[in-house]
Design a protein around this motif. Structure first.
Motif, PDB file in Angstrom:
ATOM      1  N   GLN A  34       0.812  -1.223   0.000  1.00  0.00           N
ATOM      2  CA  GLN A  34       0.000   0.000   0.000  1.00  0.00           C
ATOM      3  C   GLN A  34       0.844   1.271   0.000  1.00  0.00           C
ATOM      4  O   GLN A  34       0.453   2.275  -0.626  1.00  0.00           O
ATOM      5  CB  GLN A  34      -0.956  -0.009   1.194  1.00  0.00           C
ATOM      6  CG  GLN A  34      -2.152   0.915   1.023  1.00  0.00           C
ATOM      7  CD  GLN A  34      -3.129   0.840   2.185  1.00  0.00           C
ATOM      8  OE1 GLN A  34      -2.778   0.408   3.285  1.00  0.00           O
ATOM      9  NE2 GLN A  34      -4.353   1.266   1.948  1.00  0.00           N
ATOM     10  N   PRO A  35       2.023   1.307   0.659  1.00  0.00           N
ATOM     11  CA  PRO A  35       2.847   2.531   0.609  1.00  0.00           C
ATOM     12  C   PRO A  35       3.296   2.931  -0.791  1.00  0.00           C
ATOM     13  O   PRO A  35       3.756   4.064  -0.985  1.00  0.00           O
ATOM     14  CB  PRO A  35       4.054   2.166   1.489  1.00  0.00           C
ATOM     15  CG  PRO A  35       3.535   1.146   2.440  1.00  0.00           C
ATOM     16  CD  PRO A  35       2.557   0.347   1.643  1.00  0.00           C
ATOM     17  N   LEU A  36       3.151   2.033  -1.778  1.00  0.00           N
ATOM     18  CA  LEU A  36       3.521   2.395  -3.138  1.00  0.00           C
ATOM     19  C   LEU A  36       2.623   3.478  -3.705  1.00  0.00           C
ATOM     20  O   LEU A  36       3.046   4.261  -4.573  1.00  0.00           O
ATOM     21  CB  LEU A  36       3.473   1.154  -4.049  1.00  0.00           C
ATOM     22  CG  LEU A  36       4.500   0.053  -3.750  1.00  0.00           C
ATOM     23  CD1 LEU A  36       4.259  -1.142  -4.662  1.00  0.00           C
ATOM     24  CD2 LEU A  36       5.924   0.586  -3.902  1.00  0.00           C
ATOM     25  N   TRP A  37       1.376   3.557  -3.247  1.00  0.00           N
ATOM     26  CA  TRP A  37       0.463   4.583  -3.764  1.00  0.00           C
ATOM     27  C   TRP A  37      -0.138   5.464  -2.671  1.00  0.00           C
ATOM     28  O   TRP A  37      -0.870   6.405  -2.968  1.00  0.00           O
ATOM     29  CB  TRP A  37      -0.667   3.945  -4.586  1.00  0.00           C
ATOM     30  CG  TRP A  37      -1.548   2.999  -3.802  1.00  0.00           C
ATOM     31  CD1 TRP A  37      -2.624   3.326  -3.024  1.00  0.00           C
ATOM     32  CD2 TRP A  37      -1.425   1.575  -3.741  1.00  0.00           C
ATOM     33  NE1 TRP A  37      -3.179   2.207  -2.472  1.00  0.00           N
ATOM     34  CE2 TRP A  37      -2.468   1.106  -2.906  1.00  0.00           C
ATOM     35  CE3 TRP A  37      -0.557   0.655  -4.323  1.00  0.00           C
ATOM     36  CZ2 TRP A  37      -2.638  -0.246  -2.639  1.00  0.00           C
ATOM     37  CZ3 TRP A  37      -0.737  -0.695  -4.049  1.00  0.00           C
ATOM     38  CH2 TRP A  37      -1.768  -1.130  -3.209  1.00  0.00           C
ATOM     39  N   VAL A  38       0.164   5.170  -1.404  1.00  0.00           N
ATOM     40  CA  VAL A  38      -0.368   5.963  -0.296  1.00  0.00           C
ATOM     41  C   VAL A  38       0.766   6.742   0.357  1.00  0.00           C
ATOM     42  O   VAL A  38       1.866   6.213   0.531  1.00  0.00           O
ATOM     43  CB  VAL A  38      -1.048   5.052   0.747  1.00  0.00           C
ATOM     44  CG1 VAL A  38      -1.388   5.830   2.010  1.00  0.00           C
ATOM     45  CG2 VAL A  38      -2.313   4.439   0.161  1.00  0.00           C
ATOM     46  N   ASP A  39       0.495   7.983   0.706  1.00  0.00           N
ATOM     47  CA  ASP A  39       1.487   8.802   1.402  1.00  0.00           C
ATOM     48  C   ASP A  39       1.449   8.442   2.891  1.00  0.00           C
ATOM     49  O   ASP A  39       0.565   8.880   3.627  1.00  0.00           O
ATOM     50  CB  ASP A  39       1.169  10.286   1.195  1.00  0.00           C
ATOM     51  CG  ASP A  39       2.175  11.193   1.891  1.00  0.00           C
ATOM     52  OD1 ASP A  39       3.284  10.705   2.207  1.00  0.00           O
ATOM     53  OD2 ASP A  39       1.854  12.375   2.135  1.00  0.00           O
TER      54      ASP A  39
END
Length: 621
Positions: free
Chosen positions: A116-121
């Motif tokens: 998820q950190p790939l697209w979430v700040d």
């Protein structure tokens, strides 16, 4: 009982004693090589039974949660370490280890939050990793309980000790509303709060409700044993005494989600007993315990209204409020509107696991634009786990949850229609799942490890009988896959234990920082906490307040600028109401118009000071 797997039988008839059971060295059957059975049961017992009675206390910076995490998560990490190593060495063929489709769906969800950190700040990495290990702990509990927990005697023992834990919490809660300060170090120092050592009113009500459902199950499980032995009579009398004590605690908690969830669980328990067993004696016993709980409600209301004993008057007033203004859903409506505003902005990818609370202020500002009648407030939780799940996980994560829920309910309904034979433990597990799932509509059981472990445990028990097994997807590569999974268990458990260790060290550094009057020494200790992964974000906030204290003494403009910059940094990591008002006031006083304009949209429009959050976050939340 429909046994799924067998364990060694004690030479004595009936259920072995508590200590006799933990003397067993291993399990027999297809999972014999996975790990020693006595070790698994002992560790699981600690994780399920003790945490709701444990709190950190004044020797810790975090006076509530961190020791609950230790007692709930360390045992599961050790199970994962031993079981994972065995799986790595022996594979699934020798251990008999398996994961059903429900478990693989859960594993996919764990993989999803990992990427998820790939697209979430991710603004707070400490929060992210806490939530990740929390989620991984739940999956490990499910997988190993699914494979290793097969003994009805252990099941009853766990329920008994959990119910005793609940009764002790009720006694502690009654003490807390009658004193100005907790008189004993083993009771949380939160006088005036009817929460025992659970730390939060709704979670206290949930825990007591779970215990009452356990008691209804135990009373039902004793049906058909007439003529009773003396030991059975004593057990039944003790169980009904616990029902009386815990019913008193439930109604005095005034936790409406808790007691509504309890009656949902009792109704499901009665339904399953009627459909699956057809045993009228068992059904009558469920009804008897339900009536006992209702009688205690009448006693609590009577004593509270007419004799000012207990909190019956509060219960009556809060219940009346539900009917007077049902649309407000006990002050949850504006919170749910804020949650919906967050979902509209971040619904595709989600705000990130654990990050609902760090987007609340931003979402609330947008919600108030659409609903100007809403009062400004701040809370960490959506007061509905399903709304918070959608906000944090986004569309993909929400679809996975929906698929799993519909799939499970379909098999449950089919089992009821077909009158499928279920073990007694599975009957208990199904009713507990409905109880917690209902409570999750209105509060946050999924975010308290000490309660949600029971949810996972119940899924593991019932899914062995209700859902199909893992199937034949992996053919000849299945054993290799499970060995790799064993390696992940070992690596994950070691990493989790190390992460928790950094949290314990960082917590002590911050606690020690509060105990010194030396600015230099305080800064050194906080900086040590800032260097550790689990405590880093909390330490950044504490460092900001350290710098503010220094600036107030020196009155040096450079020190003030440094303090404001640090508080701004901490606020961007974890936007909270306290920091919002502190930062806004300091920015105004020092003429930092850039920060003032940045924060102005998040502030309450017509209030000079922060209003009380509704519903308020209780002590330790």
């Amino acid at each position: 009982m429909k046994a799924v797997s067998k364990v060694k039988k004690s030479k004595n008839k009936g259920t072995s004693s508590f200590f006799e059971k933990f003397k067993r060295s291993d399990l027999t059957g297809e999972t014999a090589n996975l790990m020693p059975g006595s070790l698994f049961y002992y560790l699981l017992f600690i994780a399920l039974v003790l945490p709701n009675l444990i709190f950190s206390g004044p020797r810790f910076f975090d006076t509530l949660h961190i020791m609950k995490w230790v007692f709930a998560m360390v045992p599961i990490a050790l199970i994962s370490l031993f079981g994972g190593f065995s799986l790595l060495i022996h594979g699934s063929e020798r251990t008999g280890f398996k994961i059903n489709l429900f478990g693989w769906l859960w594993f996919f969800m764990l993989f999803y939050v990992s990427i998820q950190p790939l697209w979430v700040d991710i603004t707070s990495w400490s929060t992210y990793f806490k939530e990740w290990f929390f989620f991984a702990t739940l999956w490990a509990t499910y997988v190993f309980s699914y494979n290793l927990f097969h003994d009805d005697g252990y099941h009853k023992l766990i329920l008994w000790f959990a119910n005793i834990n609940a009764a002790i919490n009720v006694i502690f809660a009654d003490i807390l509303i009658r004193v100005d300060t907790a008189p004993y170090p083993f009771i949380m120092n939160v006088p005036g709060n009817y929460i025992g050592n659970t730390g939060q009113q709704n979670m206290f009500a949930l825990w007591i409700s779970m215990a009452l459902l356990n008691s209804a199950y135990l009373h039902m499980a004793y049906a058909g044993k007439e003529p009773f032995e003396k030991k059975d009579k004593i057990l039944q009398a003790a169980n009904l005494l616990l029902v009386a004590v815990n019913s008193w605690g439930l109604w005095n908690s005034t936790g409406r989600a808790g007691f509504m969830g309890l009656f949902v669980g009792l109704a499901v328990l009665a339904l399953i007993v009627h459909r699956v067993t057809g045993d009228r004696a068992k059904l009558k016993r469920v009804i008897f315990v339900t009536l006992q709980i209702l009688v205690m409600m009448a006693v609590v209301v009577y004593l509270g209204v007419f004799h000012n004993i207990g909190r019956g008057a509060d219960l009556l007033g809060k219940t009346k409020g539900m009917f007077d203004d049902p649309a407000n859903v006990a002050q949850r409506k504006p919170i749910w509107q804020t949650s919906w505003a967050m979902i509209q902005d971040y619904g595709v990818g989600g705000v990130g696991i654990g990050h609902y609370k760090w987007h609340y202020l931003e979402a609330q500002a947008k919600a108030i634009e659409k609903h100007p009648e809403n009062v400004w407030q701040y809370t960490y939780w959506a007061h509905s786990e399903y709304l918070q799940w959608i906000a944090e996980f986004g569309i993909v994560g929400s679809l996975i949850l929906l698929v799993a829920a519909v799939w499970w309910i379909t098999f449950f309904v089919r089992a009821m229609v077909q009158k499928k034979e279920l073990s007694m433990e599975a009957i208990w597990a199904c009713s507990l799942l409905f109880l917690i799932s209902f409570v999750a509509l209105f509060t946050r059981p999924y975010h308290r490890i000490e309660n949600i472990l029971w949810y996972v445990f119940a899924f593991a028990i019932t899914n062995r009988e209700l859902l199909p097994l893992d199937g034949k997807w992996f053919s000849e590569k299945k054993n290799t896959l499970y060995r790799a999974l064993g390696a992940l268990f070992v690596i994950g458990s070691i990493a989790g234990l190390f992460f928790l260790y950094t949290g314990l060290r960082g917590d002590q550094y911050m606690r020690d920082a509060l105990r010194t009057n030396s600015a230099k020494l305080q800064a050194e200790r906080i900086n040590k906490a800032r260097a550790l992964v689990m405590s880093r974000d909390e330490a950044e906030e504490q460092y900001a307040y350290h710098l503010i204290a220094v600036a107030r003494v020196t009155q040096n403009p450079a020190d003030w600028n440094r303090a404001i910059e640090q508080l701004h940094k901490a606020f961007l990591m974890r936007p909270k109401a306290k920091e919002l008002f502190e930062l806004f006031n300091l920015a105004q006083q020092t003429g930092n118009n850039k920060i003032v304009m940045e924060l102005l949209p998040l502030m309450p429009k017509m209030a000079p000071a922060p209003p009380v959050s509704a519903p308020p976050e209780p002590a330790g939340s």
